[in-house]
Design a protein around this motif. Structure first.
Motif, PDB file in Angstrom:
ATOM      1  N   LEU A  41      -9.576 -77.725  42.656  1.00 52.23           N
ATOM      2  CA  LEU A  41      -8.694 -78.058  41.422  1.00 52.23           C
ATOM      3  C   LEU A  41      -7.176 -78.106  41.545  1.00 52.23           C
ATOM      4  CD1 LEU A  41     -10.518 -75.885  38.647  1.00 52.23           C
ATOM      5  CD2 LEU A  41     -10.961 -78.346  39.317  1.00 52.23           C
ATOM      6  N   SER A  42      -6.392 -79.214  40.829  1.00 53.63           N
ATOM      7  CA  SER A  42      -5.112 -79.251  40.821  1.00 53.63           C
ATOM      8  C   SER A  42      -4.602 -77.664  40.443  1.00 53.63           C
ATOM      9  CB  SER A  42      -4.463 -80.224  40.319  1.00 53.63           C
ATOM     10  OG  SER A  42      -4.593 -79.909  38.837  1.00 53.63           O
ATOM     11  N   LEU A  80      -3.778 -80.176  44.984  1.00 50.02           N
ATOM     12  CA  LEU A  80      -4.957 -79.335  44.861  1.00 50.02           C
ATOM     13  C   LEU A  80      -4.496 -77.992  45.467  1.00 50.02           C
ATOM     14  CD1 LEU A  80      -7.771 -81.635  46.488  1.00 50.02           C
ATOM     15  CD2 LEU A  80      -7.105 -81.132  44.077  1.00 50.02           C
ATOM     16  N   GLY A  81      -5.168 -76.762  44.716  1.00 49.02           N
ATOM     17  CA  GLY A  81      -4.935 -75.737  45.271  1.00 49.02           C
ATOM     18  C   GLY A  81      -5.338 -75.298  46.975  1.00 49.02           C
ATOM     19  N   GLY A  82      -6.093 -76.193  47.432  1.00 46.22           N
ATOM     20  CA  GLY A  82      -6.391 -75.868  49.006  1.00 46.22           C
ATOM     21  C   GLY A  82      -5.226 -76.463  49.663  1.00 46.22           C
ATOM     22  N   ALA A  83      -4.584 -77.343  49.210  1.00 38.08           N
ATOM     23  CA  ALA A  83      -3.353 -77.828  49.992  1.00 38.08           C
ATOM     24  C   ALA A  83      -1.955 -77.264  49.793  1.00 38.08           C
ATOM     25  CB  ALA A  83      -3.148 -79.374  49.434  1.00 38.08           C
ATOM     26  N   GLN A  96      -0.020 -70.585  47.233  1.00 38.69           N
ATOM     27  CA  GLN A  96      -1.496 -70.219  46.692  1.00 38.69           C
ATOM     28  C   GLN A  96      -1.113 -68.704  46.132  1.00 38.69           C
ATOM     29  OE1 GLN A  96      -4.579 -70.159  49.613  1.00 38.69           O
ATOM     30  NE2 GLN A  96      -4.330 -72.482  49.902  1.00 38.69           N
ATOM     31  N   GLN A  97      -0.324 -68.039  46.728  1.00 39.16           N
ATOM     32  CA  GLN A  97      -0.109 -66.588  46.256  1.00 39.16           C
ATOM     33  C   GLN A  97       0.541 -66.633  44.906  1.00 39.16           C
ATOM     34  OE1 GLN A  97      -1.279 -63.573  45.532  1.00 39.16           O
ATOM     35  NE2 GLN A  97      -0.927 -62.758  47.806  1.00 39.16           N
ATOM     36  N   MET A  98       1.380 -67.650  44.615  1.00 35.15           N
ATOM     37  CA  MET A  98       2.233 -68.019  43.469  1.00 35.15           C
ATOM     38  C   MET A  98       1.210 -68.284  42.223  1.00 35.15           C
ATOM     39  SD  MET A  98       5.709 -69.778  44.704  1.00 35.15           S
ATOM     40  CE  MET A  98       6.653 -68.900  46.226  1.00 35.15           C
ATOM     41  N   LEU A  99       0.306 -69.226  42.639  1.00 30.00           N
ATOM     42  CA  LEU A  99      -0.765 -69.693  41.924  1.00 30.00           C
ATOM     43  C   LEU A  99      -1.633 -68.919  41.469  1.00 30.00           C
ATOM     44  CD1 LEU A  99      -2.036 -72.252  40.262  1.00 30.00           C
ATOM     45  CD2 LEU A  99      -3.162 -72.666  42.515  1.00 30.00           C
ATOM     46  N   SER A 100      -1.946 -67.704  42.418  1.00 31.12           N
ATOM     47  CA  SER A 100      -2.730 -66.614  41.908  1.00 31.12           C
ATOM     48  C   SER A 100      -2.292 -65.778  40.956  1.00 31.12           C
ATOM     49  CB  SER A 100      -3.305 -66.031  43.109  1.00 31.12           C
ATOM     50  OG  SER A 100      -4.288 -65.080  42.983  1.00 31.12           O
TER      51      SER A 100
END
Length: 239
Positions: A95-96, A130-133, A139-143
């Motif tokens: 997901l974005s 995408l989250g994986g990109a 990724q930590q900021m998004l989490s």
């Protein structure tokens, strides 16, 4: 200390026959940041998992705002206002960034896309990615932003800086400090004392499932041998 929001009293927990927590008591005030430190395997992550109901306690109580939440399911605990950012980050890789944030938001939450992007401007730049990109730091900021979209009273952070470059750690520390200033209480599990010192006003140290130290940063500054004895850190580096 400010008014108590989260309180653990005499908490015990186990994975089958393997005892994880023997006697954990701690408290977190409203808008307070506390750290939970200890060597590997001493019960830090188990404490967070017990708070959110992933690991069932065998004794003791967990209270949020005076209400005993010890026997509630994880989803109920989450709705009451406790959000966990796990060490594996737990984002949706396919997901974005924006989709990750939207899917996490609860109706009652005061956190919106706009406020999340204001607090985490790099996510706004990457909102279509995408989250994986994303990089590890992104990724930590998004989490963390995803957890905030739930509108928590208490944010539990499990090793947020692990594996990140020093320049990214510095940026993340500033972002987490901003979350704390917004009024969200934070329990920080972190191996790096400099990060704990920068963010938390009080500290707990676990050893074999017990709380063996509780106190403010000043107490650790006054007796830096505590860090050596309980964490194995070099006294000279932290004195």
């Amino acid at each position: 200390m400010t008014a108590q929001l989260l309180a653990l009293r005499g908490v015990q927990a186990a994975y089958g026959k393997s005892i994880a927590l023997q006697d954990v008591s701690l408290q977190v005030g409203r808008g307070e940041v506390v750290s939970l430190m200890g060597r590997n395997g001493m019960g830090k992550t188990s404490t967070l998992n017990t708070i959110v109901g992933v690991l069932q306690k065998t004794a003791g109580t967990v209270r949020l705002d005076g209400v005993d939440i010890s026997d509630l399911e994880s989803d109920e605990i989450s709705r009451l206002g406790i959000a966990l950012v796990p060490a594996d980050r737990g984002i949706f890789a396919l997901l974005s960034v924006e989709e990750n944030l939207k899917i996490a938001r609860r109706k009652h939450s005061t956190w919106t896309l706009e406020s999340a992007y204001a607090s985490f401007p790099r996510l706004k730049e990457r909102r279509k990615n995408l989250g994986g990109a994303l990089s590890g730091g992104e990724q930590q900021m998004l989490s963390i932003a995803r957890a905030l979209m739930q509108g928590p009273k208490v944010l539990l952070l499990d090793e947020p800086t692990e594996g990140l470059a020093p320049v990214i750690v510095d940026e993340l520390v500033e972002l987490i400090a901003g979350v704390g200033r917004s009024g969200v209480s934070i329990v920080l599990v972190e191996q790096t004392f400099a990060v704990c010192r920068a963010l938390a006003s009080r500290h707990y140290i676990l050893e074999e499932g017990h709380v063996v130290f509780e106190g403010p940063t000043a107490a650790l500054d006054d007796d830096p041998t505590i860090l050596e004895r309980l964490l194995g850190l070099d006294v000279g580096a932290h004195a």
